[in-house]
Design a protein around this motif. Structure first.
Motif, mmCIF file in Angstrom:
data_model
loop_
_atom_site.group_PDB
_atom_site.id
_atom_site.type_symbol
_atom_site.label_atom_id
_atom_site.label_comp_id
_atom_site.label_asym_id
_atom_site.label_seq_id
_atom_site.Cartn_x
_atom_site.Cartn_y
_atom_site.Cartn_z
ATOM 1 N N LEU A 169 0.813 -1.201 0.000
ATOM 2 C CA LEU A 169 0.000 0.000 0.000
ATOM 3 C C LEU A 169 0.854 1.263 0.000
ATOM 4 O O LEU A 169 0.552 2.234 -0.704
ATOM 5 N N GLY A 170 1.933 1.256 0.784
ATOM 6 C CA GLY A 170 2.769 2.443 0.889
ATOM 7 C C GLY A 170 3.415 2.857 -0.418
ATOM 8 O O GLY A 170 3.560 4.053 -0.702
ATOM 9 N N ALA A 171 3.807 1.868 -1.236
ATOM 10 C CA ALA A 171 4.408 2.203 -2.532
ATOM 11 C C ALA A 171 3.413 2.965 -3.395
ATOM 12 O O ALA A 171 3.766 3.956 -4.055
ATOM 13 N N HIS A 172 2.161 2.525 -3.379
ATOM 14 C CA HIS A 172 1.146 3.236 -4.163
ATOM 15 C C HIS A 172 0.850 4.604 -3.559
ATOM 16 O O HIS A 172 0.549 5.556 -4.285
ATOM 17 N N ALA A 173 0.929 4.717 -2.238
ATOM 18 C CA ALA A 173 0.738 6.024 -1.614
ATOM 19 C C ALA A 173 1.757 7.021 -2.138
ATOM 20 O O ALA A 173 1.423 8.174 -2.440
ATOM 21 N N VAL A 174 3.017 6.587 -2.259
ATOM 22 C CA VAL A 174 4.054 7.461 -2.809
ATOM 23 C C VAL A 174 3.697 7.882 -4.229
ATOM 24 O O VAL A 174 3.769 9.069 -4.591
ATOM 25 N N ALA A 203 9.195 9.090 -4.720
ATOM 26 C CA ALA A 203 9.624 9.799 -3.514
ATOM 27 C C ALA A 203 10.797 10.711 -3.841
ATOM 28 O O ALA A 203 11.646 10.395 -4.679
ATOM 29 N N ASP A 204 10.842 11.849 -3.169
ATOM 30 C CA ASP A 204 11.983 12.754 -3.344
ATOM 31 C C ASP A 204 13.188 12.262 -2.560
ATOM 32 O O ASP A 204 14.330 12.404 -3.003
ATOM 33 N N VAL A 205 12.929 11.672 -1.393
ATOM 34 C CA VAL A 205 13.989 11.154 -0.529
ATOM 35 C C VAL A 205 13.465 9.870 0.122
ATOM 36 O O VAL A 205 12.280 9.784 0.479
ATOM 37 N N ALA A 206 14.342 8.886 0.284
ATOM 38 C CA ALA A 206 13.984 7.659 0.990
ATOM 39 C C ALA A 206 14.980 7.469 2.128
ATOM 40 O O ALA A 206 16.188 7.369 1.883
ATOM 41 N N LEU A 207 14.472 7.415 3.357
ATOM 42 C CA LEU A 207 15.327 7.364 4.537
ATOM 43 C C LEU A 207 15.114 6.069 5.309
ATOM 44 O O LEU A 207 14.027 5.489 5.309
ATOM 45 N N ASP A 208 16.180 5.645 5.983
ATOM 46 C CA ASP A 208 16.106 4.515 6.902
ATOM 47 C C ASP A 208 15.515 5.030 8.210
ATOM 48 O O ASP A 208 16.140 5.847 8.906
ATOM 49 N N SER A 209 14.322 4.570 8.547
ATOM 50 C CA SER A 209 13.635 5.090 9.729
ATOM 51 C C SER A 209 14.295 4.662 11.039
ATOM 52 O O SER A 209 13.930 5.174 12.104
ATOM 53 N N THR A 210 15.256 3.729 10.979
ATOM 54 C CA THR A 210 15.970 3.308 12.183
ATOM 55 C C THR A 210 17.290 4.047 12.360
ATOM 56 O O THR A 210 17.981 3.836 13.367
ATOM 57 N N ALA A 211 17.648 4.902 11.422
ATOM 58 C CA ALA A 211 18.914 5.636 11.516
ATOM 59 C C ALA A 211 18.858 6.649 12.660
ATOM 60 O O ALA A 211 17.801 7.266 12.901
ATOM 61 N N PRO A 212 19.967 6.861 13.359
ATOM 62 C CA PRO A 212 19.963 7.782 14.505
ATOM 63 C C PRO A 212 19.568 9.212 14.143
ATOM 64 O O PRO A 212 19.001 9.927 14.974
#
Length: 337
Positions: A169-174, A203-212
């Protein structure tokens, strides 16, 4: 009696398999659809593993599958606006006489079968050039994020947004956020394949949500103003905690991913001062599926890259296992009965 093959789940002992069942006969206002494609969704996995149970199922056994497309095979009495041979997608649910919303493949038999019954009003005509496997995933895999973005989230052009969880679902949301003009579009996912997919979907930017430094990066990308809209497609408590921390003034957190875990707002005063909102979201309305088919017909959308793999109906258990284990990080797997 004519029979057909169907992938059935016993909701009492959670046994699942493909078996012979009577071929259904359409009643008043119903049609029989020859299923040509049916999507495999995480909701199906949750039904099989017992973390989700039907609310309104009569009996204890159901044919799974709420994402369905096919060809009208047979008409019941008092069907007026469709004909045999029409290409259709099926809405993922319908209301019963008591006004309850019933979900196809959950509360009544779905489309993991050679044939499926459908009320005439749940049929959505599809263009001749739209492949069945792409049409099948529009109800739910695409319509749920579409409704979340345009209705619940009410996203406007140039609003800063973030999508947590870039799966089916999230991919389609993007993709849909890109179409409505949101900017910047930030995708958040710990999986590298999912982040790469997010960039491919717009997406303009893709981030690792676990990164500090994740929250710091979101702040930088929104120039310190925070997010206008945050979408939780993961259904994970830590995601919601992160999202609330980076919401801006009048920011909306839209909860699409399902979880039974409690939701906490750590700083209630700040939340109220900034007039933020937390909005629950589930599924879509019939008009959202129709809108998406119209957008496909107009050439604004296409979903060929969303089909991560296809399986025969007999291979339904293998498709379930692949999605459950996230083998290959699939967007959507599709059964072709």
């Amino acid at each position: 009696m004519a029979t057909m093959r169907a992938a059935r789940l016993n909701t009492t002992d959670r046994s699942f398999g493909v078996t012979d069942v009577p071929r259904p006969v359409p009643g008043r206002g119903q049609v029989l659809v020859r299923v040509r494609a049916a999507g495999v969704c995480l909701s199906d996995i949750h039904l099989i593993d017992g973390s989700l149970s039907p609310l309104h199922l009569e009996g204890d056994t159901v044919t799974l599958g709420h994402e369905v497309a096919g060809v009208v095979e047979e008409l019941g009495p008092e069907v007026f606006d469709v004909g045999a041979g029409d290409r259709v997608a099926l809405q993922a649910g319908e209301y019963d006489r008591r006004g309850r919303l019933l979900t196809r493949g959950v509360d009544y038999d779905g489309g993991w079968a050679e044939y499926a019954l459908a009320a005439e009003e749940t049929l959505v005509p599809i263009p001749d050039d739209l492949p069945f496997e792409q049409a099948a995933i529009i109800p739910d895999a695409v319509s749920t994020p579409w409704a979340a973005v345009t209705a619940t989230g009410d996203v406007r052009p140039a609003e800063a947004v973030c999508v947590w969880g870039v799966g089916g679902l999230g991919a389609h949301a993007v993709q849909l956020l890109r179409m409505v003009g949101a900017a910047p579009i930030i995708a958040a996912d710990p999986d590298e394949q999912a982040r790469d997919r997010a960039l491919d979907y717009g997406a303009d930017v893709a981030l690792d949500s676990t990164a500090p430094d994740f929250l710091t990066r979101v702040g930088q990308l929104t120039h310190g103003r925070g997010l206008d809209a945050a979408f939780d497609f993961a259904g994970v408590p830590v995601v919601r905690e992160q999202a609330i921390q980076v919401l801006g003034e009048h920011g909306r957190l839209v909860l699409v991913g399902l979880t039974a875990k409690p939701l906490e707002v750590e700083d209630g005063t700040r939340f109220s001062y900034l007039r933020q909102q937390i909005l629950g979201h589930y599924g879509s309305e019939p008009e959202h599926v129709t809108q998406l088919v119209d957008l496909v017909r107009a050439g604004r959308l296409e979903f060929s890259r969303s089909i991560s793999g296809t399986f025969t109906l007999e291979e339904a258990p293998e498709a379930v296992e692949q999605l459950e284990k996230r083998i290959g990080s699939p967007v959507r797997l599709v059964l072709l009965p």
